[in-house]
Every structure is written in structure tokens, then in C-alpha cells.
Write a protein that holds these residues in place. Structure first.
Motif, short mmCIF file in Angstrom:
data_model
loop_
_atom_site.label_atom_id
_atom_site.label_comp_id
_atom_site.label_asym_id
_atom_site.label_seq_id
_atom_site.Cartn_x
_atom_site.Cartn_y
_atom_site.Cartn_z
N ALA A 288 0.84 -1.19 0.00
CA ALA A 288 0.00 0.00 0.00
C ALA A 288 0.88 1.25 0.00
O ALA A 288 1.92 1.29 0.66
CB ALA A 288 -0.91 0.01 1.23
N THR A 289 0.48 2.23 -0.76
CA THR A 289 1.17 3.53 -0.78
C THR A 289 0.27 4.59 -0.15
O THR A 289 -0.91 4.36 0.11
CB THR A 289 1.51 3.94 -2.22
OG1 THR A 289 0.30 4.11 -2.96
CG2 THR A 289 2.38 2.88 -2.90
N PHE A 290 0.83 5.77 0.08
CA PHE A 290 0.06 6.87 0.67
C PHE A 290 -1.16 7.21 -0.18
O PHE A 290 -2.24 7.51 0.34
CB PHE A 290 0.96 8.09 0.84
CG PHE A 290 0.21 9.33 1.27
CD1 PHE A 290 -0.14 9.52 2.60
CD2 PHE A 290 -0.15 10.29 0.34
CE1 PHE A 290 -0.84 10.65 2.99
CE2 PHE A 290 -0.85 11.42 0.72
CZ PHE A 290 -1.19 11.60 2.05
N VAL A 463 9.27 9.32 2.94
CA VAL A 463 10.05 8.82 1.81
C VAL A 463 10.80 7.54 2.19
O VAL A 463 11.02 6.66 1.36
CB VAL A 463 11.03 9.91 1.31
CG1 VAL A 463 12.03 9.33 0.33
CG2 VAL A 463 10.25 11.04 0.65
N SER A 464 11.16 7.43 3.48
CA SER A 464 11.93 6.26 3.92
C SER A 464 11.06 5.03 4.16
O SER A 464 11.58 3.91 4.25
CB SER A 464 12.68 6.60 5.22
OG SER A 464 11.77 6.72 6.31
N ILE A 465 9.75 5.22 4.27
CA ILE A 465 8.85 4.09 4.55
C ILE A 465 8.69 3.22 3.30
O ILE A 465 8.58 3.73 2.19
CB ILE A 465 7.47 4.59 5.03
CG1 ILE A 465 7.61 5.40 6.32
CG2 ILE A 465 6.51 3.42 5.25
CD1 ILE A 465 6.30 6.01 6.79
N LYS A 466 8.67 1.92 3.53
CA LYS A 466 8.39 0.98 2.44
C LYS A 466 7.34 -0.02 2.89
O LYS A 466 7.31 -0.42 4.06
CB LYS A 466 9.66 0.23 2.01
CG LYS A 466 10.63 1.09 1.23
CD LYS A 466 11.78 0.27 0.65
CE LYS A 466 12.70 1.14 -0.20
NZ LYS A 466 13.80 0.35 -0.79
N SER A 467 6.48 -0.41 1.96
CA SER A 467 5.47 -1.43 2.22
C SER A 467 5.75 -2.63 1.33
O SER A 467 5.53 -2.57 0.12
CB SER A 467 4.07 -0.86 1.93
OG SER A 467 3.08 -1.87 2.05
N PHE A 468 6.33 -3.67 1.92
CA PHE A 468 6.73 -4.88 1.18
C PHE A 468 7.62 -4.52 0.00
O PHE A 468 7.45 -5.00 -1.11
CB PHE A 468 5.49 -5.64 0.72
CG PHE A 468 4.70 -6.24 1.86
CD1 PHE A 468 4.95 -7.52 2.30
CD2 PHE A 468 3.73 -5.50 2.50
CE1 PHE A 468 4.24 -8.06 3.35
CE2 PHE A 468 3.01 -6.03 3.55
CZ PHE A 468 3.26 -7.31 3.97
N PRO A 471 8.19 1.81 -2.20
CA PRO A 471 8.28 3.13 -1.55
C PRO A 471 6.90 3.71 -1.27
O PRO A 471 5.98 3.57 -2.08
CB PRO A 471 9.05 3.98 -2.58
CG PRO A 471 9.81 2.99 -3.39
CD PRO A 471 8.95 1.76 -3.46
N TYR A 472 6.77 4.38 -0.12
CA TYR A 472 5.47 4.83 0.37
C TYR A 472 4.85 5.91 -0.51
O TYR A 472 3.62 5.98 -0.63
CB TYR A 472 5.63 5.35 1.80
CG TYR A 472 4.34 5.44 2.59
CD1 TYR A 472 3.52 4.33 2.72
CD2 TYR A 472 3.97 6.62 3.21
CE1 TYR A 472 2.34 4.40 3.44
CE2 TYR A 472 2.79 6.70 3.94
CZ TYR A 472 1.98 5.58 4.05
OH TYR A 472 0.80 5.66 4.77
N LEU A 473 5.66 6.77 -1.10
CA LEU A 473 5.13 7.87 -1.91
C LEU A 473 5.18 7.57 -3.41
O LEU A 473 4.98 8.47 -4.22
CB LEU A 473 5.89 9.17 -1.62
CG LEU A 473 5.69 9.75 -0.22
CD1 LEU A 473 6.46 11.05 -0.06
CD2 LEU A 473 4.21 9.98 0.08
N ALA A 474 5.47 6.32 -3.78
CA ALA A 474 5.45 5.96 -5.20
C ALA A 474 4.01 6.07 -5.72
O ALA A 474 3.06 5.85 -4.98
CB ALA A 474 5.97 4.52 -5.37
#
Length: 514
Positions: A288-290, A463-468, A471-474
Motif C-alpha cells: 500500500a502507498t500513501f 520517503v523512507s517508509i516501504k510497504s513490502f 516506496p510509500y510515496l510511489a
């Protein structure tokens, strides 16, 4: 005297009851055994495993089958098994059969019948609502598929309410939820795999994806993470989410939860993986992304301009919720020169008799608003709206008349609080509301400069967060090939690309507009 008697009774019960560890060890040893040819020996072990006759909903029926010329026994749990189906499709055909050359699978009118040889497999299937048939003289047993778990009917969504679009929602039965998804995706490549995630309760998680589209490495990663869980019981997806997410202490959610089958189906068609589970009236979407939390299915159900208008309102409400109270504290405390003189005089006049600084005023009202919101959710539904309206009016008016709060603070807090309701996703809503307090404190300490520092630091953190691994803001940062459906959406016929960050085997959507 009474205390002494109670102590002796408790001690006696402890001495007579077998220790839990010892009982589990004995049961584990029995489960590893295989069925014998002696029917009574098999029944003795099953009675020990299921505590028969103490366990009242465990039904054991012994009968003689004329066609097989054998004694037989049927075991099932009446509260989770379709008893009517057992009577009509299992017992009646077996007792009426007189041919000796037929097999059990050919006689019973059950969709799925399979043979087992170990007690652990029998226990696992019986606990899933299936029936167990044992024949004397055979070192095996037959499992017959006839579960009947009680659940709600398919109803309207409660937390993701839309004006336009489908009105179906998931319920607590995984079979029904899978059916809702298959109704929308009629594709033979829609795969449903089951992974057991708990040792004691034996709860299954259903992993759904479209084979040939979803990234195989992502699927293997998710199944590996699910299979590696070492826990006694995980009853629903809300608990599972905490076990599989990468950052448990992160303020921002990294796994999307949705109760709408149409939304889950659209994610599947884009190459995402969806998790379903019994006892959960929702699904988890990975990764999931933002932007997935920010979007709403209604954005695409509405016309192009209408959908983008609602997104603009939602983004505006997001910034109002986060910054309104903090800006008021920063300006009144450190940057009074930014306010027009007339407005500054009006604010000063309204705060003349208030004994607290601006930050204390804001925190009091923000906490009061959160308390009223929580109280309105927890009390019975007929009273909830009344408490919210009356409580806010009475508290606000009384606080102003008592010179504890200035009138403009009521306006500021109410504006931010009402704007927070525009953020529909529950997890993102909590993140925004908690972030608001962080900005208020930073504004109280360093004014606009403190708010700017927290905002920039927050962007670095997101920006540093990743979901599996995503990147979170992709796809905005870093930039990936996609339909550019982030802040504003494009015409549906122009959204011809799947999200590039999923690394699907087919990036191009096959649409009639191509």
C-alpha cells in the motif's frame, strides 16, 4: 472459615484437573497416530481428543451399513456443520445403499470427499465444519465437505460509504467474500491460496492474486512472511496486520484495509495481493502507498471533474486538519505582525480575560473534541449523534462564558475537526489527527520555523517508509511509470498503465480505448 473452604476446593480442582501442557502433549501424541482397522479403537482416540461426552456439540453416531456389511461411525460438530446436508446427502444414501461393489465417494451426494489416514488431518477437517466417516476394518477415514458457519448476510459498507457505486460489503465469512470477488473478476487465473498462521486455533489466511499478472517475488515474500509466524492464535486481519507490517511503531499505515469488494477487485486487477480471513469483515491490500489511503472508489465512479473536485476538497481538508490549529498558535505566539491590525485587535479583545496561553487553549479544545468524537462512537447509536451535537454546543458555550476559551479558538478547532472527517480511511484519519498535535507542539515551541522543520522531517520520514519493498510515496517519489493517478485522476480511458512499482508482468492495461 468460608475462605478456608474456598481455598481447599480450589486446591482440589487444581489437583484433579490435568495440567494444560500435559494435556496438549498427550493430544499432540495422539494426533500423530494413524487410523487402525479397529473401529472401537479409532472411536476411543477420537473421544479422548474431543472430550466426548463432556463436549455437548460434538455428535458421534454409530450405525450399520448393509451395503458394506460393516459397522461405521460418523463424527461432526453440530454447531458448525450443515446437519440437514448430513442427513440427506450422507446418512440417507449410505443406509439405503445395498450394493457392495460401490465406493463411499460414489454413494454420498457431497461435492468433495477425500480420504485421510492420520488423526491430525481428521481433527483439522472436523474443526473446519466437515464430517468424518469411519468404517470398521479400514485403516483410513473419509472427510466430507459440509461446513455451515453462521455469519451476517451481505450488507452495505459502514465505514466506506459511497453515494454512487456498488453497495455490497464483505462479511465475516471468507467463502462469501471470495464469492463477491469472483463475481467481479471472472478469470480462471484468479488464485486463492490458504496459509495457516496460528498453531493452536489453526486460522487460515486466504491469499488472492491474479496469476500471470502479480509479481511472483512479492507473492512469495508475503506467503513466506505469513508462514513464518509463530503464534498460538490470530483471529482476524486486524491482528494479523500488526504481525506482518514492517514498521509496527510507524505513525503512518503501510497496509490498506477495505470492506468494499469492488475496491479490492480493482486492486487485484492492477497486480496487488489481497488477504482474506474468516471472522474479518474486510480485506488487506498489499503493498500500500500513501495515495491508496488518500483515494476513494467514488473518485472514479463520478464524472471526471466531479471526482477531481472531491479530491481537491479532500486534499484541502487534509491540510486544514493538520495546520489550522498549529498556525493559530504560531501566529498568536510568535508572529503577531502577520495578522492585519483589525483582526489582531479582535483576537486580543476576545482573549483579554482568558488566563491561559494560546497553546493551552488549543490543546484543551482539541482534546475535548476528540473525547466527544470517541464518546459519540462508543455509546449506543440512537444516543451518539445527540451526545456529539449537544456535548459540543454545551461545552463550547460554557467554556467561552467561563472565560476559559476564546471564541476564535472554538472556530479554529471546529474547522480542523470537521475537516478531518473528509479523510475517509480510518488508519490515515488517525495518523492525521495525531500529526496535528505534533504540529501544535512544534508551533508552540518555535512558531512557523518549528512547523516547517517538522513538515520537512515528516516528508523525509515518509520517503523512507516501504510497504513490502514498495516506496510509500510511489509513483510520485521515486518516479515510476504509471497512470499518474496520485493527487488528481485522469480520464479512465487514458489510465492505460498499471502501477510500475508493483513490477507486474503486464504493465499495459488492455482497454477498449487502446
Amino acid at each position: 472459615m468460608l475462605k478456608e473452604m474456598l481455598r481447599l476446593i480450589t486446591k482440589q480442582q487444581r489437583n484433579t484437573a490435568p495440567p494444560v501442557d500435559k494435556l496438549e502433549g498427550e493430544q499432540a501424541h495422539l494426533k500423530e497416530k494413524g487410523f487402525s482397522r479397529n473401529l472401537q479403537e479409532n472411536l476411543s482416540i477420537l473421544k479422548q481428543l474431543y472430550s466426548i461426552p463432556d463436549n455437548k456439540d460434538i455428535k458421534l453416531r454409530e450405525l450399520y451399513l448393509e451395503g458394506f456389511n460393516k459397522q461405521a461411525a460418523l463424527l461432526f460438530i453440530s454447531t458448525i456443520t450443515d446437519v440437514k446436508s448430513i442427513e440427506e446427502n450422507i446418512l440417507k444414501p449410505l443406509t439405503e445403499n445395498t450394493a457392495s461393489d460401490k465406493k463411499v465417494k460414489d454413494i454420498v451426494a457431497i461435492q468433495m470427499v477425500h480420504e485421510i489416514t492420520l488423526y491430525k488431518d481428521a481433527v483439522k477437517d472436523i474443526n473446519k465444519g466437515n464430517a468424518l466417516l469411519i468404517l470398521d476394518g479400514e485403516p483410513k477415514a473419509y472427510i466430507m465437505d459440509c461446513p455451515d458457519f453462521q455469519s451476517r448476510a451481505i450488507e452495505k459498507p459502514e465505514s466506506e460509504i459511497l453515494i454512487k457505486g456498488p453497495k455490497e460489503a464483505f462479511n465475516e465469512k471468507a467463502v462469501a467474500n471470495i464469492s463477491l470477488l469472483r463475481k467481479k473478476i471472472r478469470n480462471e487465473n484468479l488464485i486463492v491460496e490458504a496459509v495457516e498462521v496460528s498453531q493452536r486455533s489453526h486460522n487460515d489466511v486466504f491469499v488472492l492474486y491474479i496469476r500471470g499478472l502479480a509479481n511472483e517475488k512479492l507473492i512469495d515474500n508475503i506467503k513466506k512472511r505469513l508462514g513464518s509466524l509463530d503464534v498460538n492464535s490470530i483471529q482476524n486481519l486486524s491482528l494479523l496486520e500488526e504481525y506482518i507490517e514492517e514498521r509496527n511503531y510507524s505513525l503512518f499505515p503501510s497496509i490498506l484495509s477495505t470492506e468494499r469488494p469492488d475496491r479490492a477487485a480493482s486492486f487485484l486487477e492492477d497486480g496487488y495481493i489481497v488477504l482474506l480471513m474468516d471472522n474479518s469483515p474486510d480485506s488487506l491490500v498489499l503493498p500500500a502507498t500513501f495515495w491508496a489511503f488518500f483515494h476513494s472508489p467514488e473518485d472514479h465512479y463520478l464524472r471526471f471533474f466531479y471526482g477531481n473536485f472531491t479530491r481537491a476538497l479532500r486534499m484541502t481538508a487534509l491540510f486544514i486538519t493538520i495546520f489550522t490549529s498549529a498556525i493559530y498558535v504560531a501566529i498568536t505566539t510568535y508572529h503577531a505582525e502577520m495578522i492585519p491590525p483589525d483582526l489582531l485587535l479582535a483576537i486580543a479583545a476576545s482573549r483579554e480575560k482568558v488566563p491561559f496561553p494560546a497553546v493551552i487553549e488549543i490543546l484543551i479544545m482539541e482534546l475535548a473534541f476528540e473525547l466527544i468524537r470517541e464518546a459519540g462512537l462508543r455509546v449506543p447509536s440512537p444516543i451518539g449523534p445527540t451526545i456529539g451535537i449537544v456535548g459540543a454546543l454545551i461545552l463550547g458555550q460554557a467554556a467561552v462564558e467561563a472565560n476559559i476559551i476564546s471564541p476564535i479558538v472554538i472556530i479554529v478547532v471546529a474547522l480542523g475537526g470537521l475537516s478531518s472527517f473528509a479523510v475517509s480511511d480510518l488508519s490515515l484519519n488517525f495518523a492525521v489527527r495525531l500529526t496535528r498535535f505534533l504540529f501544535i507542539l512544534s508551533a508552540a515551541m518555535m512558531g512557523i520555523y518549528g512547523m516547517t522543520a517538522v513538515f520537512v522531517g515528516g516528508l523525509f520520514y515518509m520517503v523512507s517508509i516501504k510497504s513490502f519493498g514498495v516506496p510509500y510515496l510511489a509513483p510520485m517519489s521515486p518516479n515510476y511509470k504509471s497512470s499518474k493517478d496520485t493527487i488528481f485522476r485522469r480520464l479512465t480511458k487514458n489510465e492505460t498503465l498499471r502501477p510500475g512499482f508493483l513490477k507486474t508482468t503486464d504493465l499495459q492495461k488492455k482497454t477498449t480505448g487502446e
